[in-house]
Design a protein around this motif. Structure first.
Motif, short mmCIF file in Angstrom:
data_model
loop_
_atom_site.label_atom_id
_atom_site.label_comp_id
_atom_site.label_asym_id
_atom_site.label_seq_id
_atom_site.Cartn_x
_atom_site.Cartn_y
_atom_site.Cartn_z
N SER A 233 -13.83 -1.82 -1.83
CA SER A 233 -14.73 -1.30 -0.52
C SER A 233 -14.37 0.10 -0.18
N GLU A 234 -13.78 0.04 1.24
CA GLU A 234 -13.46 1.35 1.51
C GLU A 234 -12.14 1.74 1.02
N VAL A 235 -12.13 3.15 0.87
CA VAL A 235 -10.35 3.79 0.54
C VAL A 235 -9.47 3.30 1.40
N THR A 236 -9.92 2.95 2.81
CA THR A 236 -8.71 2.47 3.63
C THR A 236 -8.13 1.20 3.39
N ALA A 237 -9.05 0.46 2.23
CA ALA A 237 -8.42 -1.05 2.00
C ALA A 237 -7.45 -0.96 0.76
N LEU A 238 -7.51 0.20 0.09
CA LEU A 238 -6.84 0.42 -1.12
C LEU A 238 -5.36 -0.01 -0.93
N ASP A 239 -4.92 -0.85 -2.12
CA ASP A 239 -3.56 -1.11 -2.07
C ASP A 239 -2.99 -0.48 -3.26
N ASN A 240 -1.59 -0.71 -3.81
CA ASN A 240 -1.03 0.09 -4.87
C ASN A 240 -1.70 -0.14 -6.36
N SER A 241 -2.03 -1.74 -6.45
CA SER A 241 -2.75 -2.09 -7.66
C SER A 241 -4.08 -1.51 -7.94
N GLN A 242 -5.04 -1.39 -6.88
CA GLN A 242 -6.31 -0.81 -6.90
C GLN A 242 -6.07 0.61 -7.22
N VAL B 41 -7.61 3.34 -10.16
CA VAL B 41 -8.12 4.42 -9.88
C VAL B 41 -7.68 5.75 -10.80
N ARG B 42 -6.16 5.77 -10.94
CA ARG B 42 -5.58 6.59 -11.66
C ARG B 42 -5.93 6.43 -13.08
N GLU B 43 -6.13 5.21 -13.49
CA GLU B 43 -6.38 4.84 -14.92
C GLU B 43 -7.69 5.22 -15.39
N PRO C 152 -15.22 -7.99 -13.38
CA PRO C 152 -13.88 -8.94 -13.27
C PRO C 152 -13.34 -7.83 -12.01
N ASP C 153 -12.12 -8.38 -11.66
CA ASP C 153 -11.31 -7.59 -10.75
C ASP C 153 -10.30 -6.64 -11.81
N LEU C 154 -10.59 -5.46 -11.73
CA LEU C 154 -10.07 -4.64 -12.72
C LEU C 154 -8.43 -4.59 -12.56
N THR C 155 -8.02 -5.02 -11.35
CA THR C 155 -6.25 -5.16 -10.97
C THR C 155 -5.83 -6.27 -11.83
N THR C 156 -6.67 -7.43 -12.39
CA THR C 156 -6.14 -8.52 -12.90
C THR C 156 -6.11 -8.39 -14.64
N VAL C 157 -6.94 -7.22 -15.01
CA VAL C 157 -7.10 -7.14 -16.52
C VAL C 157 -6.25 -6.26 -17.19
N SER C 158 -6.18 -6.48 -18.53
CA SER C 158 -5.14 -5.38 -19.27
C SER C 158 -6.01 -4.04 -19.40
N GLU D 131 0.83 -1.29 -0.01
CA GLU D 131 0.12 -0.10 0.15
C GLU D 131 0.86 1.22 0.18
N GLU D 132 2.04 1.04 -0.07
CA GLU D 132 2.97 2.37 0.23
C GLU D 132 2.69 3.45 -0.82
N ARG D 133 2.40 3.18 -2.05
CA ARG D 133 1.97 4.29 -3.27
C ARG D 133 0.93 4.92 -2.87
N VAL D 134 -0.06 4.30 -2.31
CA VAL D 134 -1.46 5.17 -1.87
C VAL D 134 -1.25 6.38 -1.16
N PRO D 135 -1.60 7.58 -1.66
CA PRO D 135 -1.54 8.85 -0.82
C PRO D 135 -2.01 8.99 0.53
N LEU D 136 -1.63 9.47 1.41
CA LEU D 136 -2.56 9.59 2.72
C LEU D 136 -3.48 10.25 2.50
N SER D 137 -3.58 11.19 1.56
CA SER D 137 -4.88 12.03 1.53
C SER D 137 -6.01 11.24 1.03
N VAL D 138 -5.68 10.15 0.20
CA VAL D 138 -6.80 9.30 -0.01
C VAL D 138 -7.11 8.44 0.89
N VAL D 139 -6.08 7.83 1.77
CA VAL D 139 -6.73 6.76 2.66
C VAL D 139 -7.54 7.27 3.77
N GLN D 140 -7.01 8.73 3.98
CA GLN D 140 -8.05 9.46 5.14
C GLN D 140 -8.90 10.34 4.68
#
Length: 735
Positions: free
Chosen positions: A185-194, A198-200, A147-153, A55-64
């Motif tokens: 789910s919630e923004v607090t559960a976002l990881d780098n891929s997710q 969001v950026r895409e 589909p899980d969008l983190t698993t598709v092209s 999760e290290e690339r998820v900005p704190l402003s998004v998580v909070q």
């Protein structure tokens, strides 16, 4: 061939029927693919969800921050809801059962909702999308197939969004910029891929809407737990996650009916996602191009859905009819075997038919087989007169017959006029009342003629069908034909015998009362299946037709798929001609009508109509393996194969055949059966277009490996030799 001829061959224009066939197959494949695409397996183990990552690339402003993340136009901002303000959101729909009930509850309490829809379901139920918009609720995108969008092209991600957008546009004339990725789910559960997703989505102009409060209605633990989980804590605002599809949502409907008044009593305001976080309405007017493309997609899905449903219904009817008929055939075949044994015991106590028999052998270019055929008949244990009618052969067939110099053999030479004319010439020349007919490539057993003659002790019997066997079981295609002869033709003939409606006395081995033949005008050349035409004419004429399974004849089956195609094409086309020729007899009264209704309807339904739709079995098998439950599909197909195997075992036992060859039965379903489908389809197409098909003569190569040894020895009694098998092509000649 000259160079110019080869070039001309390469530049040949495809025949219209093949173009039509290719186009039809492409259309069916497209319909099935489209229907499979719009029927995703939401909520099943078939889904692929990526495990939670770093999760290290998820900005704190998004998580909070708030649950709505706007990454459009190169910015990144989080938007939240005011206190005491909630948005009811519904995922995985629309569903024809639950979405209308949820809309009714929302309308009753005058609150809006935000529905994150699947394009695949929206395409099947565009009316529900319109109901959502007309009710004042908001539509968002939940992808097309979940589909899980983190698993598709990125290309697949784009298609998931654009296809859903087109469905919404086609149904409502609206598009939406709100997206909720599946499995989020919630923004607090976002990881780098997710977060990358969001950026895409932002780069593509979409705003991502996560949840604040999960009602956990998907657990289906009851109404009270859903209401408790969906109630915000300490007056907080946010998006409440619920579902309007994906299974039984009765608890969701009931919980919603309690939750809304409870929250209103606590001072909560209900809104849509976009309005709750201060964004413009998510539903925007669609462009003309999106509207038109969307209408095309929705219409295509509607048509595909109805076609597949019709195919499934047809397959259900087909399956039931085939199973019922197969059970009936097996039961009747056993009854027939017992009845035949009783009839033989009764016949043994009466005077046998011993009068001489006229045997007619029509021959056209049969030099490879004619000597063995004539010798085998001459060695019969019943007095015979053999009449060989040479129908203008050009290969010396008549000379071979003359050279045999067998007593009792008469040779008639005539100008090539076709098989019916040759048979009629033999009938006119016959000296006896019982007339046996066989092809010039067939080997009779010693007792075949005698056994064929015995049923004529009954003066009502007009014809007797013998038991044709495949002699050349050396190749895969001929072994498959052997299985077909035993399971298909002879089982059917046993059932028809019991019900008094035999429709084909095979040209390879059959006997007729000469009076009956003259009564129906002899052998007609109106159809290409002269044996079926003649048999039906006699049945309609009131003559009884029986089956003598012990009267065996060994015939050479086509040894290549090309030869088989030509033979079965003629058979199928001729059968259709015979049905059409005698169609009016179905409405006749008395014995003629009873025979026609049993025989012709059985022939039309089970040899023409049902085989025409039988390819659905294979089409929907492939469809099920790709788009449906693979295990269930294989189990159903295995059950059908098991029933066919049981039928094969019974048939082979009745015929006293070795069962080892039945291991080829499953393989037969994947090649041989499809060829028979294609042959019948082409025959029907030819009949519908009114084309008259010419005779197609198979060049015989004299393979009789499986003829019993004693019969082979009798066929070689004069010291000749059965020809050695050769690989030769089919000679297509007008006969």
């Amino acid at each position: 061939m000259s160079r110019s001829g080869r070039l001309l061959g390469r530049g040949r224009v495809p025949r219209p029927k093949w173009v039509f066939l290719v186009v039809a197959m492409a259309m069916v494949a497209s319909v099935l693919a489209l229907n499979g695409l719009v029927n995703p397996k939401v909520g099943t183990d078939a889904e692929r969800q990526a495990p939670h990552g770093p999760e290290e690339r998820v900005p704190l402003s998004v998580v909070q921050g708030g649950s709505v993340v706007d990454a459009t136009a190169g910015r990144l901002r989080s938007l939240g809801y005011p206190s005491k303000t909630v948005a009811l959101t519904f995922d995985d729909g629309p569903d024809p059962q639950w979405t209308p009930q949820i809309l009714d509850v929302l309308q009753r309490y005058e609150v809006p909702g935000t529905f994150f829809v699947l394009g695949s379901l929206g395409a099947q139920h565009p009316d529900l999308l319109r109901e959502i918009v007309d009710s004042g609720s908001e539509i968002g995108i939940h992808t097309f197939t979940h589909p899980d969008l983190t698993t598709v092209s990125t290309d697949r991600l784009g298609r998931e969004l654009s296809q859903t957008q087109l469905v919404i546009a086609g149904a409502t004339n609206r598009v939406s910029y709100l997206v909720r990725p599946p499995y989020s789910s919630e923004v607090t559960a976002l990881d780098n891929s997710q977060f990358d997703v969001v950026r895409e989505l932002g780069d593509r102009g979409f705003v991502t809407a996560f949840t604040d409060i999960d009602s956990r209605d998907w657990e289906r633990k009851g109404v009270d737990p859903i209401v408790a989980a969906a109630t915000p804590a300490n007056g907080a605002g946010g998006a409440i996650l619920m579902h309007d599809a994906g299974g039984d949502r009765s608890e969701t409907v009931a919980a919603l009916d309690r939750l809304i008044p409870d929250l209103k009593a606590q001072g909560y305001t209900f809104t849509t996602v976009s309005k709750g976080v201060g964004l413009p309405p998510a539903d925007q007017v669609a462009s003309t191009s999106d509207r038109n493309l969307g209408l095309g997609l929705v219409t295509g899905v509607t048509v595909a859905t109805w076609i597949v449903r019709a195919m499934e219904l047809a397959l259900l009817v087909l399956g039931l009819l085939v199973i019922v008929r197969l059970v009936l055939v097996l039961a009747v075949a056993v009854v027939h075997a017992r009845r035949s044994r009783r009839a033989r015991r009764a016949a043994s106590r009466t005077e046998p038919v011993s009068e001489p028999v006229s045997v007619i052998i029509p021959a056209y270019n049969e030099k490879e087989c004619i000597a063995a055929t004539v010798r085998a008949v001459a060695a019969s244990d019943h007095p015979v007169e053999i009449i060989v009618v040479d129908d203008g052969s050009t290969d010396g067939t008549a000379d071979i017959v003359e050279a045999l110099d067998i007593p009792g053999v008469r040779l008639i030479r005539q100008v090539n006029a076709g098989k019916p004319a040759a048979l009629n010439a033999g009938i006119r020349a016959a000296s006896h009342e019982i007339v046996v007919m066989l092809d010039g490539d067939t080997i009779f057993e010693r007792d075949t003629v005698r056994l064929l003659a015995q049923p004529f002790a009954d003066p009502t019997v007009g014809a007797v069908a013998g038991n044709a066997k495949v002699a050349n079981r050396t190749k895969l295609v001929t072994r498959w034909q052997h299985i077909e002869y035993v399971i298909g033709f002879n089982l059917d003939r046993r059932m028809q015998d019991v019900f008094g409606c035999i429709t084909t006395v095979p040209g390879a081995v059959g006997a007729f009362r000469r009076t009956a033949l003259l009564d129906v005008g002899g052998v007609s050349d109106d159809t290409l299946a002269e044996d079926t035409d003649l048999t039906v004419a006699m049945g309609i004429g009131g003559w009884r037709i029986v089956f003598e399974e012990r009267a065996r004849a060994w015939t050479e089956a086509p040894s290549t798929f090309g030869q088989l195609w030509r033979q079965r094409y003629r058979w199928s086309y001729g059968t259709i001609q015979s049905l059409w020729k005698h169609r009016r007899a179905v409405a006749a009264s008395g014995a003629s009508g009873r025979y026609a209704r049993r025989g012709l309807l059985n022939l039309g339904i089970f040899q023409v109509l049902l085989p025409l739709i039988a390819p659905l079995i294979d089409i929907l098998l492939v469809y099920g393996l790709i788009f449906d439950d693979t295990v269930r599909t294989l189990v159903l197909w295995g059950a059908v194969l098991a029933i066919q195997t049981v039928a094969g075992i019974v048939a082979f036992r009745l015929e006293r055949e070795k069962m080892a060859i039945l291991w080829l039965l499953p393989l037969q379903q994947f090649a041989y059966r499809q060829l028979m489908y294609a042959v019948l389809i082409q025959s029907v197409a030819t009949a519908v277009t009114g084309i008259r098909l010419g005779w197609q003569k198979l060049r015989r190569i004299g393979q009789f490996e499986n003829v019993p040894t004693a019969e082979r020895e009798r066929a070689l009694a004069t010291g000749g030799a059965l020809p050695v098998a050769r690989d030769e092509e089919v000679a297509e000649q007008a006969h």
